[in-house]
Design an enzyme around this catalytic site. Structure first.
Site, short mmCIF file in Angstrom:
data_model
loop_
_atom_site.label_atom_id
_atom_site.label_comp_id
_atom_site.label_asym_id
_atom_site.label_seq_id
_atom_site.Cartn_x
_atom_site.Cartn_y
_atom_site.Cartn_z
N HIS A 1 0.83 -1.20 0.00
CA HIS A 1 0.00 0.00 0.00
C HIS A 1 0.87 1.26 0.00
O HIS A 1 0.51 2.27 0.60
CB HIS A 1 -0.98 -0.01 1.19
N THR A 2 2.01 1.16 -0.65
CA THR A 2 2.86 2.35 -0.81
C THR A 2 2.82 2.84 -2.26
O THR A 2 3.20 3.97 -2.53
CB THR A 2 4.33 2.00 -0.49
N SER B 1 -12.07 -19.10 -21.17
CA SER B 1 -11.13 -19.43 -20.10
C SER B 1 -11.27 -20.88 -19.67
O SER B 1 -12.37 -21.33 -19.36
CB SER B 1 -11.36 -18.53 -18.88
N SER C 1 -6.30 -14.45 -5.08
CA SER C 1 -5.42 -14.81 -3.97
C SER C 1 -4.48 -13.69 -3.57
O SER C 1 -3.70 -13.83 -2.64
CB SER C 1 -4.59 -16.02 -4.37
N GLY C 2 -4.50 -12.60 -4.29
CA GLY C 2 -3.55 -11.53 -4.00
C GLY C 2 -2.22 -11.76 -4.70
O GLY C 2 -1.23 -11.12 -4.38
N LEU C 3 -2.17 -12.68 -5.67
CA LEU C 3 -0.94 -12.88 -6.45
C LEU C 3 -1.11 -12.30 -7.85
O LEU C 3 -0.41 -12.66 -8.78
CB LEU C 3 -0.58 -14.37 -6.51
N SER C 4 -2.10 -11.42 -7.97
CA SER C 4 -2.28 -10.64 -9.20
C SER C 4 -2.67 -11.43 -10.43
O SER C 4 -2.11 -11.23 -11.51
CB SER C 4 -1.02 -9.83 -9.51
N GLU D 1 -7.27 -1.31 -15.54
CA GLU D 1 -7.78 -1.66 -14.20
C GLU D 1 -8.47 -0.44 -13.56
O GLU D 1 -9.56 -0.54 -13.01
CB GLU D 1 -6.61 -2.12 -13.34
N ASP E 1 1.62 -4.04 -9.43
CA ASP E 1 1.37 -5.39 -9.96
C ASP E 1 1.72 -5.49 -11.44
O ASP E 1 2.43 -6.40 -11.88
CB ASP E 1 -0.10 -5.78 -9.78
C1 GLA Z 1 -3.03 -4.37 -4.96
C2 GLA Z 1 -2.87 -3.24 -5.97
C3 GLA Z 1 -1.45 -2.69 -5.94
C4 GLA Z 1 -1.00 -2.35 -4.53
C5 GLA Z 1 -1.30 -3.50 -3.57
C6 GLA Z 1 -1.04 -3.13 -2.13
O1 GLA Z 1 -2.25 -5.47 -5.33
O2 GLA Z 1 -3.18 -3.68 -7.25
O3 GLA Z 1 -1.37 -1.56 -6.79
O4 GLA Z 1 -1.60 -1.16 -4.09
O5 GLA Z 1 -2.64 -3.93 -3.68
O6 GLA Z 1 0.33 -2.91 -1.92
#
Ligand code: GLA
Length: 388
Positions: free
Chosen positions: A34-35, A67, A126-129, A163, A175
C-alpha cells in the site's frame, strides 16, 4: 503445456493455424505494501506461475474469449466497437476487454477481432495478481499479433489504466510493473513516484519463499481498497496545507511525526503513518538484502505485517492467523501478508530444513481456527511475459 492449450483451442474455436501462445507471470510483493499509490517504494517479484494464452486474429470485428478456468461460462463474444465493462455479462473477460479498449483509445491498434483462450495457474483472487497477469498478457499478445510498438513499461502503464478506468479499481502500478518487468531470480526495487527501478538478486541459498493462500476470497473491487486510498489522499491534502510535498512517500518517519497532527483525524493519521513508515521500511529492507543481512530483512517483513494489521487495518483473522503462527515456527526469517489484504496470501521466508514443519504447523493451526484449509506454495522467481 503448449500442446494441451492448442488442443483445447482447437476444440473451442476450431483450427490452430496462425495461433500463437503467450505467458505472463503472477507476482508476489516481498515488502512495500500500500505504498505504490502513495509515491513510495515497492519490492515485488514475478513468479513462475501465471497465465497462458493462445491467441490469433480471427478476421471478424468480434473478439471471442474463453477461459479454461471458467469453462461453464463458455465463450464470451464482444464486438470491438462495444467494449464496455459489464460485470455480470463478461465476468473475467472484462480484463482483456479493458486492455483492448485502452489499446484502441487514441488510435486503432487492434483492428480486427481475436480469439483468445486463457488458462491460469495462479490461485484466483489470492492476491498474487491473477488479474494484472491477464491484463499484461493481453497487451503483450496484442502487441505481438498486431505488430505495434510498445515498451514493457508502457504495457504496464496501459494495463494499470485498464484496471483503473475500465474495471474501476484505483490500484497503483506495482502489480502490472512487477509482471511486465519480471526477471528470473530478481526482485524489483521500484520507486513508484518516478518509475525508476533496480533489480536486486534474491539469493536465499538455505531458505525458500513460501506463499500461503488463506483461501479467503477477495476481489479488489469489493474490498476497502479504494477507501484506504482516499483516506491517504485526504491525509496528504491536510499535510499539503503546511508542507510542500507531492506524496506521502516524500516524508521520513521524523518529518511525519512532526507534522502528523495537522491531519486531524485519528484513523487517517494511522493510515498515513503506515504509508510513510512502510516506504522507509522498504528502503531499509533492500539495503539489508544488498548487505546480505537477511535477518534484518525478515524483521522488517514482520514489522510490515504489524503495521498493516494495526495501522492500515487490511489483514483480518485469516491472514493474522497464518502470520502469527508463522512467527512461532523455527527457521522462519520473516512473514507478512502480501498484496491488497482482506484475504488472499501471505509470504514467508523459511529455512529449507523447516519448510515441512512450517507447512504442518501453520496448516493445522489454520484449519483448526478458521475451519477450512490453507494452501502452500514454495515459489520461484520468474521472468516477465514471453511467447512460448
Ligand atoms: C493491490 C494493488 C497494488 C497495490 C497493492 C497493495 O495489489 O493492485 O497496486 O496497491 O494492492 O500494496
Amino acid at each position: 503445456m503448449k500442446e494441451k492449450l492448442l488442443e483445447e483451442f482447437e476444440r473451442v474455436f476450431g483450427g490452430t493455424d496462425d495461433c500463437r501462445v503467450f505467458f505472463a507471470p503472477g507476482r508476489v510483493n516481498l515488502i512495500g505494501e500500500h505504498t505504490d499509490y502513495n509515491g513510495g517504494h515497492v519490492f515485488p517479484c514475478a513468479l513462475t506461475i501465471g497465465t497462458y494464452a493462445v491467441a490469433r486474429k480471427n478476421g471478424m470485428d468480434t473478439c471471442r474469449f474463453y477461459s479454461m478456468n471458467f469453462v461453464n461460462q463458455g465463450i464470451k463474444a464482444v464486438n470491438l466497437d462495444e467494449l464496455e465493462y459489464d460485470k455480470e455479462e463478461y465476468n473475467w473477460a472484462n480484463y482483456p476487454m479493458g486492455v483492448i479498449s485502452m489499446l484502441n483509445e487514441k488510435e486503432t491498434r487492434v483492428n480486427e477481432g481475436i480469439d483468445f483462450l486463457v488458462y491460469g495457474n495462479i490461485p484466483n483472487a489470492s492476491g498474487l495478481s491473477s488479474s494484472a497477469s491477464l491484463e499484461v498478457l493481453t497487451a503483450f499478445a496484442c502487441r505481438e499479433l498486431f505488430g505495434f510498438e510498445m515498451s514493457l513499461v508502457d504495457i504496464a502503464l496501459l494495463s494499470q489504466r485498464a484496471e483503473n478506468r475500465f474495471i474501476g479499481v484505483n490500484c497503483g502500478i506495482m502489480d502490472q510493473f512487477a509482471i511486465a518487468m519480471g526477471k528470473k531470480n530478481n526482485a524489483i526495487f521500484l520507486d513508484t513516484a518516478t518509475l525508476k527501478y533496480e533489480y536486486a538478486p534474491i539469493e536465499l541459498k538455505d531458505a525458500k519463499i513460501v506463499i500461503t493462500c488463506s483461501n479467503k476470497k477477495r476481489g479488489l473491487g469489493d474490498s476497502k481498497y479504494n477507501e484506504r486510498r482516499s483516506e491517504c489522499e485526504d491525509a496528504l491534502k491536510s499535510i499539503q496545507t503546511v508542507k510542500k510535498i507531492e506524496s506521502l512517500g516524500e516524508l521520513n518517519e521524523k518529518e511525519f511525526e512532526e507534522i502528523k497532527n495537522v491531519i486531524g483525524d485519528e484513523v487517517k493519521i494511522r493510515r498515513a503513518k503506515h504509508a510513510v513508515y512502510e516506504n522507509q521500511r522498504t528502503i531499509k529492507a533492500v539495503d539489508a538484502l544488498k548487505a546480505g543481512d537477511i535477518k534484518t530483512f525478515g524483521e522488517l517483513m514482520n514489522a510490515s505485517h504489524l503495521s498493516l494489521q494495526k495501522d492500515y487495518e487490511v489483514t483480518g483473522i485469516e491472514l493474522d492467523t497464518i502470520v502469527e503462527t508463522s512467527w512461532t515456527v523455527p527457521g522462519v526469517i520473516g512473514a507478512r501478508m502480501t498484496g491488497a489484504g482482506f484475504g488472499g496470501c501471505t509470504v514467508a521466508i523459511v529455512k529449507n530444513e523447516n519448510v515441512d514443519e512450517y507447512i504442518k504447523t501453520v496448516g493445522d493451526t489454520y484449519l483448526k481456527k478458521i475451519g477450512y484449509a490453507a494452501d502452500f506454495y514454495t515459489v520461484e522467481i520468474g521472468d516477465g511475459p514471453k511467447e512460448l
